[in-house]
Write a protein that holds these residues in place. Structure first.
Motif, PDB file in Angstrom:
ATOM      1  N   THR A   8       0.874  -1.172   0.000  1.00 48.33           N
ATOM      2  CA  THR A   8       0.000   0.000   0.000  1.00 48.33           C
ATOM      3  C   THR A   8       0.910   1.220   0.000  1.00 48.33           C
ATOM      4  OG1 THR A   8      -1.768   1.148   1.155  1.00 48.33           O
ATOM      5  CG2 THR A   8      -0.165   0.022   2.561  1.00 48.33           C
ATOM      6  N   LEU A  64      -1.422   2.014  -3.691  1.00 49.59           N
ATOM      7  CA  LEU A  64      -1.384   1.351  -4.993  1.00 49.59           C
ATOM      8  C   LEU A  64      -0.190   1.826  -5.832  1.00 49.59           C
ATOM      9  CD1 LEU A  64      -2.880  -0.684  -6.725  1.00 49.59           C
ATOM     10  CD2 LEU A  64      -4.253   1.166  -7.672  1.00 49.59           C
ATOM     11  N   TYR A  88       2.566  -0.279  -8.441  1.00 52.69           N
ATOM     12  CA  TYR A  88       2.974   0.066  -9.811  1.00 52.69           C
ATOM     13  C   TYR A  88       4.498   0.180  -9.892  1.00 52.69           C
ATOM     14  CZ  TYR A  88      -1.637   0.847 -11.932  1.00 52.69           C
ATOM     15  OH  TYR A  88      -2.883   0.665 -12.472  1.00 52.69           O
ATOM     16  N   PRO A 115      -1.237   5.147 -11.265  1.00 53.27           N
ATOM     17  CA  PRO A 115      -2.515   4.446 -11.468  1.00 53.27           C
ATOM     18  C   PRO A 115      -3.573   5.436 -11.969  1.00 53.27           C
ATOM     19  CG  PRO A 115      -1.612   3.969  -9.293  1.00 53.27           C
ATOM     20  CD  PRO A 115      -0.771   5.055  -9.880  1.00 53.27           C
ATOM     21  N   MET A 134      -9.001   4.127 -10.427  1.00 55.48           N
ATOM     22  CA  MET A 134      -8.609   3.174  -9.371  1.00 55.48           C
ATOM     23  C   MET A 134      -8.916   3.721  -7.974  1.00 55.48           C
ATOM     24  SD  MET A 134      -7.174   0.407 -10.631  1.00 55.48           S
ATOM     25  CE  MET A 134      -6.360  -0.200 -12.102  1.00 55.48           C
ATOM     26  N   GLY A 193      -5.163   5.758  -3.744  1.00 56.76           N
ATOM     27  CA  GLY A 193      -4.087   4.775  -3.589  1.00 56.76           C
ATOM     28  C   GLY A 193      -4.034   4.151  -2.201  1.00 56.76           C
ATOM     29  N   TRP A 238      -5.884   0.811  -1.019  1.00 61.08           N
ATOM     30  CA  TRP A 238      -5.450  -0.502  -1.502  1.00 61.08           C
ATOM     31  C   TRP A 238      -4.439  -1.132  -0.553  1.00 61.08           C
ATOM     32  CZ3 TRP A 238      -7.285  -2.617  -6.131  1.00 61.08           C
ATOM     33  CH2 TRP A 238      -8.098  -1.761  -6.901  1.00 61.08           C
ATOM     34  N   VAL A 246      -2.477  -4.627  -1.298  1.00 58.88           N
ATOM     35  CA  VAL A 246      -2.457  -5.766  -2.230  1.00 58.88           C
ATOM     36  C   VAL A 246      -1.433  -6.813  -1.786  1.00 58.88           C
ATOM     37  CG1 VAL A 246      -2.220  -6.459  -4.635  1.00 58.88           C
ATOM     38  CG2 VAL A 246      -3.139  -4.191  -4.081  1.00 58.88           C
ATOM     39  N   ILE A 301      -6.447  -6.567 -11.326  1.00 56.43           N
ATOM     40  CA  ILE A 301      -7.444  -5.653 -10.765  1.00 56.43           C
ATOM     41  C   ILE A 301      -8.656  -5.665 -11.689  1.00 56.43           C
ATOM     42  CG2 ILE A 301      -7.940  -3.233 -10.230  1.00 56.43           C
ATOM     43  CD1 ILE A 301      -5.078  -2.933  -9.303  1.00 56.43           C
ATOM     44  N   ALA A 357      -9.145  -2.898  -1.334  1.00 52.86           N
ATOM     45  CA  ALA A 357      -9.258  -2.290  -2.659  1.00 52.86           C
ATOM     46  C   ALA A 357     -10.220  -1.110  -2.562  1.00 52.86           C
ATOM     47  CB  ALA A 357      -9.788  -3.316  -3.657  1.00 52.86           C
TER      48      ALA A 357
END
Length: 445
Positions: A47, A49, A53, A62, A66, A69, A72, A74, A303, A344
Motif C-alpha cells: 500500500t 497502490l 505500480y 494508477p 482506481m 491509492g 489498496w 495488495v 485488478i 481495494a
C-alpha cells in the motif's frame, strides 16, 4: 544492539514472525531484523497502490478510476486461512486474534470443462450439485459419510481399509467414484496440487478432507477466512506478540554479514555493530549460498471492476482448476477478494492467479485462469523461485524457511514452521505447551 541473544531472526515474513513469537513466548531473548522498511518480506501487503505500480515497474501513475491509492492493500502472495487449520489454531492459542478481524470467504469453486461450479462440501450441496449425476451423488455422499466418521485411532471406523497401507486410489475404487469426482475431491477438498497422492497411503488424504469439512462447518459459506486489510496484518500481529514478550524489532536494517565460528553461527553484523546469538532463523534471501532452487511459481495480480462470472457475484472466492482439466501436472489457483475486505477501492476486486511453473512459457500456462477473469483492468506478473534450505541447520544452527508455494492456504507454511521448531528445539511443536507458557507470564484470565 551489541548484546547477546538466544535467537536472531532475519526477515519479517509470516514464517519468521510466527517463529519469533513462539520463541519469545518460550522465554527466549529474540532480536528480529529486516532489511526492508516494511513488515512481511515476500508475504507483504503493498500500500498505497502507487507502490505496487513502482514495484512491478509499470510506467505512470494508477489511473483516477482506481480511486485513492491509500485504499489498496495488495497481497504479493495470495492465501486464505482454513477455518479449522493450523494457522487459525496458532492465532487462537497466542491470542494474536485480538489484533485482527476476519471475514469468511464467500465460496469455493472448481473448474470443469471450461466452466466453474461451486464445490459441494455438505451432503445437501452434493445432492444439488450439477457436477455429478444422480448415482454418482449417492456414492459421493456415502464417501463423505465414511470420511466424517473416520478416526485413525479407531479401527472400527476403517471398514476394511488400512489407513497406513491402502492407497487413496483404492479407496476411490471402493466407493466407485468417477474421474471428475476424484478430481474435485483430491484438488478442491483435500487441496493437493498434483496427483502424486493417489498412490500414497490414504490416511493423510482422509484427514485433509476432514479438515476441509470441519472448517466449512464452522462458518457455513466456505472453509476459508481472510483478514481485513490484507495478509500483511498477520506477520504484524505475531510481531506484536513477540514484542509483548520482550522481543526486539528493527526494520530498515541492512544485514552485512552472518558471522560463523567453527561452522556454527555466532552473530550477525549490521551497520558496523555485531549482535551475538546461539541460533538464527531467516528466509532464503538472507543466505543465498545455503538454499537451492526446486522450481518456480508464477503469480498474476489482476485488478477487476466486476465480480468473477458464475460466482453469484461473490465479493470473495477461491477457484481451483484441477491439473487434469487443463492437461497439466499441477493445479492453477485463483484467490479473489475486494473492497469488502478493505484491500481495494470501492467497487474494485483483486484476483490473484497462481501456479507452479512447468514450461518455458509460464504466462501461457496461467491463461485458463485469466480467461475466467476477463475483462482485466491491470495485471502485475511475478515469477518467483521456490527455494529450500540445503541442510537441516543442525550443525550451523542456521534455520532457513522455505519460499511460499502456489497453494492458496497456509497449511504448508505451518508444516514448515513446525518443522523448523522441531529442528531448533529438538521436540515437536505443541499448541498446548505454547498456551501454558503464555499463562505463566500473564497468569490465567
Amino acid at each position: 544492539m551489541n548484546e547477546e541473544y538466544d535467537v536472531i531472526v532475519l526477515g519479517t515474513g509470516l514464517t519468521e514472525c510466527i517463529l519469533s513469537g513462539i520463541m519469545s513466548v518460550n522465554g527466549k531473548k529474540v532480536l528480529h531484523m529486516d532489511r526492508n522498511p516494511y513488515y512481511g518480506g515476500e508475504s507483504a501487503s503493498i500500500t498505497p497502490l502507487e507502490d505496487l505500480y513502482k514495484r512491478f515497474k509499470i510506467p505512470g501513475a494508477p489511473p483516477a478510476s482506481m480511486g485513492r491509492g491509500r485504499d489498496w492493500n495488495v497481497d504479493l502472495i495470495p492465501k486464505f486461512l482454513m477455518a479449522n487449520g493450523q494457522l487459525v489454531k496458532m492465532l487462537l492459542f497466542t491470542e494474536v486474534t485480538r489484533y485482527l478481524d476476519f471475514k469468511v470467504t464467500e465460496g469455493s469453486f472448481v473448474y470443469k470443462g471450461g466452466k466453474i461450479y461451486k464445490v459441494p462440501s455438505t451432503e445437501a450441496e452434493a445432492l444439488a450439485s450439477s457436477l455429478m449425476g444422480l448415482f454418482e451423488k449417492r456414492r459421493f455422499r456415502k464417501f463423505l459419510v465414511y470420511v466424517a466418521n473416520f478416526d485413525e485411532n479407531d479401527p472400527r471406523t476403517f471398514e476394511g481399509i488400512d489407513p497406513k497401507k491402502t492407497s487413496m486410489r483404492e479407496v476411490y475404487k471402493k466407493f466407485d467414484l468417477g474421474q471428475d469426482v476424484i478430481d474435485f475431491t483430491g484438488h478442491a477438498l483435500a487441496l493437493y496440487r498434483t496427483d502424486d497422492y493417489l498412490d500414497q497411503p490414504c490416511c493423510e488424504t482422509i484427514n485433509r478432507i476432514k479438515l476441509y469439512s470441519e472448517s466449512l462447518a464452522r462458518y457455513g459459506k466456505s472453509p476459508y477466512l481472510y483478514p481485513l486489510y490484507g495478509l500483511g496484518e498477520l506477520p504484524q500481529g505475531f510481531a506484536r506478540l513477540s514484542a509483548i514478550y520482550g522481543g526486539t524489532y528493527m526494520l530498515n536494517k541492512p544485514i552485512e554479514e552472518i558471522i560463523m565460528q567453527n561452522g556454527k553461527v555466532i552473530g550477525v553484523k549490521s551497520e558496523g555493530e555485531i549482535a551475538r546469538c546461539k541460533q538464527l532463523i531467516c528466509d532464503p534471501s538472507y543466505v543465498k549460498d545455503r538454499v537451492e532452487k526446486v522450481g518456480q511459481v508464477i503469480r498474476v495480480i489482476c485488478i477487476l471492476s466486476h465480480p468473477i462470472k458464475n460466482t453469484n457475484d461473490a465479493n470473495s472466492c477461491q477457484i481451483i482448476i484441477p491439473q487434469n482439466q487443463v492437461n497439466r501436472k499441477s493445479d492453477i489457483y485463483v484467490c479473489m477478494i475486494s473492497s469488502a475486505h478493505n484491500v481495494a477501492a470501492q467497487g474494485k476486486y483483486i484476483a490473484i492467479a497462481s501456479t507452479t511453473v512447468e514450461t518455458k512459457e509460464p504466462e501461457k500456462e496461467i491463461r485458463p485462469a485469466l480467461e475466467l477473469l476477463e475483462p482485466i483492468e491491470q495485471k502485475f506478473v511475478s515469477i518467483s523461485d521456490l527455494l529450500v534450505p540445503k541442510d537441516l541447520g543442525t550443525e550451523s544452527q542456521i534455520f532457513i524457511s522455505r519460499t511460499y508455494d502456489a497453494t492458496t492456504h497456509f497449511e504448508t507454511t505451518c508444516d514448515d514452521i513446525k518443522d523448523i521448531y522441531k529442528r531448533m528445539m529438538g521436540s515437536e511443536f505443541d499448541f498446548e505447551e505454547m498456551k501454558r507458557k503464555k499463562n505463566d507470564i500473564y497468569g490465567e484470565d
